[in-house]
Scaffold this motif. Structure first.
Motif, PDB file in Angstrom:
ATOM      1  N   THR A 111       0.806  -1.255   0.039  1.00  0.00           N
ATOM      2  CA  THR A 111      -0.148   0.110  -0.052  1.00  0.00           C
ATOM      3  C   THR A 111       0.833   1.280   0.144  1.00  0.00           C
ATOM      4  OG1 THR A 111      -1.731  -1.139   1.166  1.00  0.00           O
ATOM      5  CG2 THR A 111      -1.798   1.157   1.201  1.00  0.00           C
ATOM      6  N   GLU A 112       1.833   1.234   1.117  1.00  0.00           N
ATOM      7  CA  GLU A 112       2.715   2.214   1.089  1.00  0.00           C
ATOM      8  C   GLU A 112       3.490   2.817  -0.067  1.00  0.00           C
ATOM      9  OE1 GLU A 112       6.625   2.338   3.389  1.00  0.00           O
ATOM     10  OE2 GLU A 112       5.152   2.955   4.812  1.00  0.00           O
ATOM     11  N   GLN A 113       3.747   1.384  -1.169  1.00  0.00           N
ATOM     12  CA  GLN A 113       4.586   1.687  -2.166  1.00  0.00           C
ATOM     13  C   GLN A 113       3.569   1.968  -3.442  1.00  0.00           C
ATOM     14  OE1 GLN A 113       7.171  -1.414  -2.689  1.00  0.00           O
ATOM     15  NE2 GLN A 113       7.968  -1.449  -0.540  1.00  0.00           N
ATOM     16  N   GLY A 114       2.404   2.145  -3.241  1.00  0.00           N
ATOM     17  CA  GLY A 114       1.393   2.483  -4.496  1.00  0.00           C
ATOM     18  C   GLY A 114       0.969   1.342  -5.152  1.00  0.00           C
ATOM     19  N   TYR A 115       1.009   0.137  -4.754  1.00  0.00           N
ATOM     20  CA  TYR A 115       0.555  -0.779  -5.543  1.00  0.00           C
ATOM     21  C   TYR A 115      -1.246  -0.801  -5.538  1.00  0.00           C
ATOM     22  CZ  TYR A 115       5.184  -2.228  -6.418  1.00  0.00           C
ATOM     23  OH  TYR A 115       6.492  -2.302  -6.864  1.00  0.00           O
ATOM     24  N   HIS A 116      -1.655  -1.384  -6.209  1.00  0.00           N
ATOM     25  CA  HIS A 116      -3.273  -1.215  -6.503  1.00  0.00           C
ATOM     26  C   HIS A 116      -3.853  -2.396  -5.977  1.00  0.00           C
ATOM     27  CE1 HIS A 116      -7.326  -0.339  -7.766  1.00  0.00           C
ATOM     28  NE2 HIS A 116      -7.084  -1.618  -8.616  1.00  0.00           N
ATOM     29  N   THR A 117      -3.093  -3.745  -6.197  1.00  0.00           N
ATOM     30  CA  THR A 117      -3.625  -4.937  -6.038  1.00  0.00           C
ATOM     31  C   THR A 117      -2.584  -6.061  -5.494  1.00  0.00           C
ATOM     32  OG1 THR A 117      -5.389  -6.915  -6.447  1.00  0.00           O
ATOM     33  CG2 THR A 117      -4.093  -5.881  -8.111  1.00  0.00           C
ATOM     34  N   MET A 118      -2.965  -6.982  -4.610  1.00  0.00           N
ATOM     35  CA  MET A 118      -2.167  -8.018  -4.313  1.00  0.00           C
ATOM     36  C   MET A 118      -2.715  -9.393  -4.880  1.00  0.00           C
ATOM     37  SD  MET A 118      -0.397  -7.329  -0.653  1.00  0.00           S
ATOM     38  CE  MET A 118       0.816  -8.589  -0.699  1.00  0.00           C
ATOM     39  N   ILE A 119      -2.030 -10.276  -5.241  1.00  0.00           N
ATOM     40  CA  ILE A 119      -2.657 -11.403  -5.696  1.00  0.00           C
ATOM     41  C   ILE A 119      -1.920 -12.465  -5.055  1.00  0.00           C
ATOM     42  CG2 ILE A 119      -2.670 -13.198  -7.865  1.00  0.00           C
ATOM     43  CD1 ILE A 119      -2.421 -10.142  -9.456  1.00  0.00           C
ATOM     44  N   ALA A 120      -2.750 -13.671  -4.872  1.00  0.00           N
ATOM     45  CA  ALA A 120      -2.057 -15.064  -4.373  1.00  0.00           C
ATOM     46  C   ALA A 120      -2.372 -16.167  -5.103  1.00  0.00           C
ATOM     47  CB  ALA A 120      -2.753 -15.097  -2.690  1.00  0.00           C
ATOM     48  N   GLY A 121      -1.498 -16.930  -5.326  1.00  0.00           N
ATOM     49  CA  GLY A 121      -1.636 -18.166  -5.983  1.00  0.00           C
ATOM     50  C   GLY A 121      -1.650 -19.368  -4.941  1.00  0.00           C
ATOM     51  N   VAL A 122      -2.637 -19.985  -4.648  1.00  0.00           N
ATOM     52  CA  VAL A 122      -2.868 -20.936  -3.622  1.00  0.00           C
ATOM     53  C   VAL A 122      -3.183 -22.462  -4.059  1.00  0.00           C
ATOM     54  CG1 VAL A 122      -4.208 -21.536  -1.534  1.00  0.00           C
ATOM     55  CG2 VAL A 122      -3.886 -19.311  -1.942  1.00  0.00           C
ATOM     56  N   ASP A 123      -2.397 -23.275  -3.725  1.00  0.00           N
ATOM     57  CA  ASP A 123      -2.734 -24.629  -3.942  1.00  0.00           C
ATOM     58  C   ASP A 123      -4.048 -24.914  -3.703  1.00  0.00           C
ATOM     59  OD1 ASP A 123      -1.864 -27.519  -5.183  1.00  0.00           O
ATOM     60  OD2 ASP A 123      -2.544 -27.661  -3.130  1.00  0.00           O
ATOM     61  N   ALA A 124      -4.894 -25.673  -4.317  1.00  0.00           N
ATOM     62  CA  ALA A 124      -6.354 -25.779  -4.224  1.00  0.00           C
ATOM     63  C   ALA A 124      -6.667 -26.653  -2.770  1.00  0.00           C
ATOM     64  CB  ALA A 124      -7.380 -26.432  -5.114  1.00  0.00           C
TER      65      ALA A 124
END
Length: 169
Positions: A111-124
């Protein structure tokens, strides 16, 4: 237990390597087969620093017990505001809230670095990780069926997403 979250240093690469190699050999958290070498992990760490991407560690009594990082989701210009993160806790230290501390710090940094979204790849098959991400507000976006193959089985990968807010604590 008094956990400190701090930026990783070169001296931490050895323990980071131990943590990631345990996951490679014993879980589907990492879709990789071969243990990494110290040289590979050091190169990974140095590249993260060069790219201004955080690598943070959780430390308990001066011992690293987990780490986290993020990087640009995909290597094309239009993805420059989307990051994919990774969090790993030492297998003997799970269930102690270490992952929560690492995730909170990664969200703060992104957030501080100005990113818009975080994504996670999670093994089902990793229900714990799926539920963990949901507690932070990540939403399931979709599942890629049978995109990985490890331990003689096909693996499904769930993508989850969190939109970052400037006013997030």
């Amino acid at each position: 237990m008094s956990i400190i979250i701090r930026p990783a240093e070169t001296k931490d690469v050895k323990v980071i390597l131990e943590i990631i190699n345990h996951e490679i050999l014993h879980s589907t958290v990492v879709y990789d087969y071969k243990e990494r070498t110290y040289e590979q992990q050091l190169a990974w760490f140095e590249k993260k620093l060069q790219d201004n991407m955080p690598v943070i560690v959780a430390e308990n009594e001066e011992k690293v017990v987990g780490f986290g990082t993020f990087g640009i989701f995909r290597p094309w210009d239009a993805y420059q505001y989307s990051v994919e993160h990774s969090i790993y806790t030492h297998h003997t230290c799970r269930g102690m809230g270490i992952g929560k501390l690492i995730m909170s710090e990664l969200i703060r940094l992104a957030t501080e670095q100005g990113y818009h979204t975080m994504i996670a790849g999670v093994d089902a098959s990793n229900k714990g990780s799926f539920e963990f991400h949901k507690k932070f507000g990540f939403q399931e976006i979709g599942t890629f069926k049978e995109v990985g193959y490890k331990f003689d089985q096909w693996l499904d990968l769930i993508f989850m997403q969190l939109f970052l807010k400037k006013d997030r604590d």
